[in-house]
Enzyme design. Structure first.
Site: not given
Ligand code: PMT
Length: 399
Positions: A303-305, A208, A277, A335
């Protein structure tokens, strides 16, 4: 924070002059109004044009320059300065100061000014240890001159020892960090910054965009607030801010692991990193050969940290950043709710003025009940204002 302190940066002729533009930028980041004076020999190491571009003002070089005198004359400049910082300062320049010489613009300004004088020496270690240099320094200290450094380490001449110019962010912090309230003293902050890299094979990967500037500025500002900081950074080429413990990671999963290894005692978590992501399901051990005209890459969700931190049993105060290209605030608020965090910072990453890689940024801070826009300014100054908001909410939650 004390804004717009009028600082005159004097640059003398040493190899460490290459650090001076960074010092100018860091002083400006902290709200200082900076003008630059260069000695003739400093111009052998770095061009006045570079300093003009960084400071946004013409660089003063000569005592007898009719054009410069018609702008801000040397006496006016001496009166204008609240602080004169000579960085780097050579042994020769220190000797000139100690003997009260006024044979060029910088020495003349120092004699003609009532400003606080600060010297950041940079020289070969033998020159630094030389009794003459030390006596000259004693003379300056007796006269109230402040000396910062030098630091120890490898020198341009190949020797190792005392004589390196102190790093610009350390000088800037020492000079202008005083005005910042130490309201995060004893508070443990874990921060993520930079991009992640998801390998496809040994030479290719998915990443990213992120230079790390926003996260590193926030770490630097949090350090100025007195916090204990762990900065978990993806691959970036930025120096670690003073007083910050840095952990380098590569992939999103590495970042997840590092965050959870250090989050237990954290009071505040701030996710500035641009986390990938998705990652490839398989990482090829060898470089993939381009045999086919097209190829498919199967990805799996990372995983979403941020969310995983917010879902801890006893979570820290959790702040996310939303990188958006449209409907900035609406998407950021979604979000905020979905990730169940305390605060989200919305920023626009589209276009040349966007948040990526620029030294300045514009943000809006969203909490459940509030939306606070902060106008475009340096990432350091933004960070100071953001931290002031975080401190007030965090203190409210932890009376
Ligand atoms: O580094 P710079 O060049 O200075 O640029 C700064 C920046 C634009 C990268 C920064 O200001 C920023 O917006 N960072 C967040 C980037 C991002 O990934 O945004 P997002 O909207 O995709 O994610 C929202 C939040 O979830 C972020 O806090 C992110 O760290 C977090 N996240 C996302 C995915 C994931 N798997 N785990 C996460 O924790």
């Amino acid at each position: 924070m004390r804004k717009n302190k009028q600082v005159l940066v004097g640059i003398t002729g040493g190899i460490a002059a290459y650090k001076s533009p960074d010092l100018v930028r860091r002083l400006m980041d902290r709200g200082a109004d900076v003008r630059v004076v260069m000695t003739e020999s400093a111009c052998e190491f770095i061009t006045p044009l570079t300093l003009q571009a960084v400071s946004g003002h013409p660089v003063h070089q000569h005592l007898l320059d009719a054009e410069a005198e018609s702008g801000m004359g040397h006496i006016e400049l001496a009166r204008w300065a609240e602080m004169i910082v000579i960085a780097p300062s050579t042994a020769n320049f220190i000797a000139k100061m100690a003997t009260g010489k006024a044979d060029d613009l910088l020495t003349t300004l120092i004699l003609a000014s009532k400003a606080e004088i600060v010297v950041a020496p940079a020289m070969n270690r033998q020159m630094w240890q030389n009794p003459t240099t030390q006596e000259n320094l004693e003379t300056l200290i007796e006269r109230g001159v402040r000396i910062i450094g030098p630091a120890e380490g490898g020198q341009a001449c190949g020797e190792i020892g005392l004589g390196r110019m102190t790093e610009p962010d350390e000088i800037a912090q020492e000079l202008l960090g005083d005005g910042i309230p130490k309201s995060l003293t004893g508070v443990r902050v874990v921060l993520t910054a930079g991009p992640t890299w998801e390998a496809i094979d040994p030479v290719r990967g998915i990443t990213n965009r992120s230079s790390g500037k926003m996260g590193f500025a926030l770490a630097e500002a949090a350090s100025d607030f007195g916090a204990e900081i762990i900065l978990i950074s993806g691959p970036v080429s930025l120096e670690t801010p003073q007083g910050v413990e840095r952990i380098n990671v590569v992939s999103s999963q590495d970042m997840f692991t590092a965050v959870h290894e250090h989050i237990t005692n954290a009071d505040i978590f701030i996710g500035v990193a641009a986390v990938s992501d998705y990652r490839p399901v398989m990482i090829s051990e060898q470089k993939i050969k381009k045999v086919e005209d097209s190829m498919e890459l199967k990805l799996v969700r990372n995983p979403d940290i941020l969310r995983s931190v917010a879902e801890l049993e006893d979570p820290p105060f959790t702040v996310g950043f939303a990188a958006e290209t449209e409907c900035i605030d609406e998407n950021a608020r979604i979000k905020l709710t979905n990730k169940r965090i305390d605060m989200i910072v919305a920023n626009n990453v589209a276009g040349e003025e966007g948040a990526f890689d620029n030294d300045c940024n514009q943000i809006t801070v969203h909490t459940e009940n509030q939306s606070i826009p902060i106008e475009r300014k340096s990432k350091y100054q933004l960070s100071v204002e953001l931290l002031e908001i975080i401190v007030s909410l965090w203190e409210h939650n932890n009376p």
